[in-house]
Design a protein around this motif. Structure first.
Motif, PDB file in Angstrom:
ATOM      1  N   GLN A 140     -11.243 -15.007   4.305  1.00 54.04           N
ATOM      2  CA  GLN A 140     -12.578 -15.291   4.817  1.00 54.04           C
ATOM      3  C   GLN A 140     -13.283 -13.963   5.072  1.00 54.04           C
ATOM      4  O   GLN A 140     -12.642 -13.000   5.501  1.00 54.04           O
ATOM      5  CB  GLN A 140     -12.513 -16.114   6.115  1.00 54.04           C
ATOM      6  N   ARG A 166     -13.248 -18.291  -3.455  1.00 49.34           N
ATOM      7  CA  ARG A 166     -13.259 -19.634  -2.874  1.00 49.34           C
ATOM      8  C   ARG A 166     -13.283 -19.637  -1.348  1.00 49.34           C
ATOM      9  O   ARG A 166     -13.504 -20.671  -0.732  1.00 49.34           O
ATOM     10  CB  ARG A 166     -12.020 -20.403  -3.340  1.00 49.34           C
ATOM     11  N   ARG A 168     -14.493 -18.721   2.647  1.00 48.33           N
ATOM     12  CA  ARG A 168     -15.779 -18.827   3.321  1.00 48.33           C
ATOM     13  C   ARG A 168     -16.405 -17.447   3.492  1.00 48.33           C
ATOM     14  O   ARG A 168     -15.716 -16.467   3.797  1.00 48.33           O
ATOM     15  CB  ARG A 168     -15.611 -19.499   4.683  1.00 48.33           C
ATOM     16  N   ASN A 196     -19.519 -22.366  -0.566  1.00 49.72           N
ATOM     17  CA  ASN A 196     -18.727 -21.644   0.442  1.00 49.72           C
ATOM     18  C   ASN A 196     -19.478 -20.450   1.023  1.00 49.72           C
ATOM     19  O   ASN A 196     -18.936 -19.730   1.873  1.00 49.72           O
ATOM     20  CB  ASN A 196     -17.415 -21.162  -0.167  1.00 49.72           C
TER      21      ASN A 196
END
Length: 402
Positions: A140, A166, A168, A196
């Motif tokens: 992330q 993929r 966030r 995302n």
């Protein structure tokens, strides 16, 4: 063929460097130095210009977040500055895209903003810098920027989008108003194409003195939000004591100045404690973000790049000794400023680039004396050592090979 033979003969019978003759064939064709030609110029945002550069064959690319040093000649004098590419790493056509903000007293940035045209040739150094996306990619990512600090994090976002990342992503950018945001339409397009990715714009100066309550988001494309004025409170949950100590009061003030705080970040990305965060912007924003991360004990997850040099102010009355620029035979009273500034005040023209200790263009040998690093406060009294004169100031008598 005759022309080529004439050129070879000249390089072997005249004292000029080979590059002088290669330039006659093609301005970017050089053996020792690297150059790039400007192919496109775009002025789509207020106060900035975007340049597309076609580099010479020596160019080996950049890693998203790094910077390059370019050189331009202004009134017969070569000046160098550092700028972060905004394009994704690994671009197939090998071109470089730079977005340059015209700063009020920026010699090179204003020159490029006003005079850059296709066909102009600039000097180019290889990409450098430790501020970049790691391998493997974090799960992330939070990207925070302000003003022209958008450039390195935009390269990161573009790279992640191209890779089909993929995880966030929160992209949070602060600026004066929408028209000052470079590449705004592209950012909105990325948010629409990638579920995302969350893009957020903040305009703290748009409505001064007005409290916006919760700061209702203006509606925009899917995944894109914007707010004028600051979020209410903007406090860090660990700093909101009734009578905070002076250090905490300063931290709270830094957050208010930047219109950034824990509540703002948690509302946008409640998962931020487990993310890796990349930050670039003006000092107020940088200080506010660091305050939050240090209070949350997340300092190891915050990575930052400064584009302004923050130094401790030195009172000229406290400066002692003389600065000797021995190669030039110049001696000047120590004013407490950086050695670069003192050299310029003494009428010298040392080479420099970023003026903030990144590019190492201004390195010179300190023959004797003690210097203080303006960024870290560290003292160095070792003789015959190369130092960066833009971020070092003399402490007493100093002899510099300049």
């Amino acid at each position: 063929m005759v022309g080529l033979l004439d050129l070879v003969q000249k390089t072997m019978t005249t004292p000029h460097p080979l590059d002088r003759y290669l330039e006659l064939v093609r301005p970017t064709l050089t053996r020792r130095s690297m150059r790039a030609k400007i192919t496109h110029v775009r002025r789509s945002a207020v106060g900035s210009v975007t340049l597309t550069l076609e580099p010479a064959r020596q160019w080996s690319g950049h890693v998203a977040g790094q910077y390059v040093q370019i050189g331009v000649v202004i009134d017969g004098v070569r000046h160098t500055r550092c700028y972060s590419p905004v394009n994704a790493e690994g671009r197939r056509d090998r071109h470089i895209e730079l977005t340059v903000k015209a700063h009020p007293h920026g010699l090179v940035s204003n020159h490029l903003h006003e005079n850059a045209i296709p066909g102009m040739v600039v000097d180019l150094e290889p990409a450098a810098g430790a501020f970049h996306l790691p391998e493997p990619r974090p799960e992330q990512i939070v990207l925070i920027s302000g003003g022209s600090g958008i450039t390195p994090v935009l390269s990161m976002l573009r790279t992640l989008a191209d890779e089909g990342y993929r995880g966030r992503i929160l992209f949070l950018h602060y600026n004066r108003s929408p028209e000052w945001v470079p590449h705004r339409q592209e950012l909105e397009a990325i948010a629409m194409q990638h579920s995302n990715v969350r893009i957020e714009f903040r305009y703290p100066e748009a409505v001064r003195g007005q409290v916006w309550g919760g700061g209702a988001l203006d509606s925009g494309p899917s995944g894109v939000g914007e707010r004028s004025g600051g979020a209410e409170g903007g406090k860090n949950r660990d700093l909101g004591t009734a009578n905070p100590p002076a250090a905490k009061r300063r931290a709270n003030q830094a957050e208010r100045d930047a219109n950034f705080g824990y509540d703002e970040l948690e509302s946008l990305a409640p998962w931020f404690p487990s993310a890796q965060t990349y930050l670039c912007g003006p000092p107020g924003l940088m200080a506010a973000v660091r305050t939050v991360y240090e209070a949350e004990q997340l300092g190891d997850r915050l990575h930052s790049e400064e584009f302004t040099l923050t130094t401790a102010v030195v009172d000229p009355a406290d400066a002692e000794g003389k600065v000797t620029f021995s190669d030039s035979g110049v001696v000047a009273e120590n004013t407490g400023e950086s050695l670069l500034e003192q050299a310029e005040s003494a009428g010298l023209n040392p080479e420099y680039g970023c003026r903030m200790g990144i590019c190492f263009s201004c390195t010179a040998v300190k023959r004797s004396g003690c210097t203080r690093n303006l960024r870290t406060g560290q003292l160095d009294s070792d003789p015959d050592q190369p130092i960066q004169i833009c971020i070092n100031a003399p402490v007493g008598d100093v002899d510099l090979a300049l």
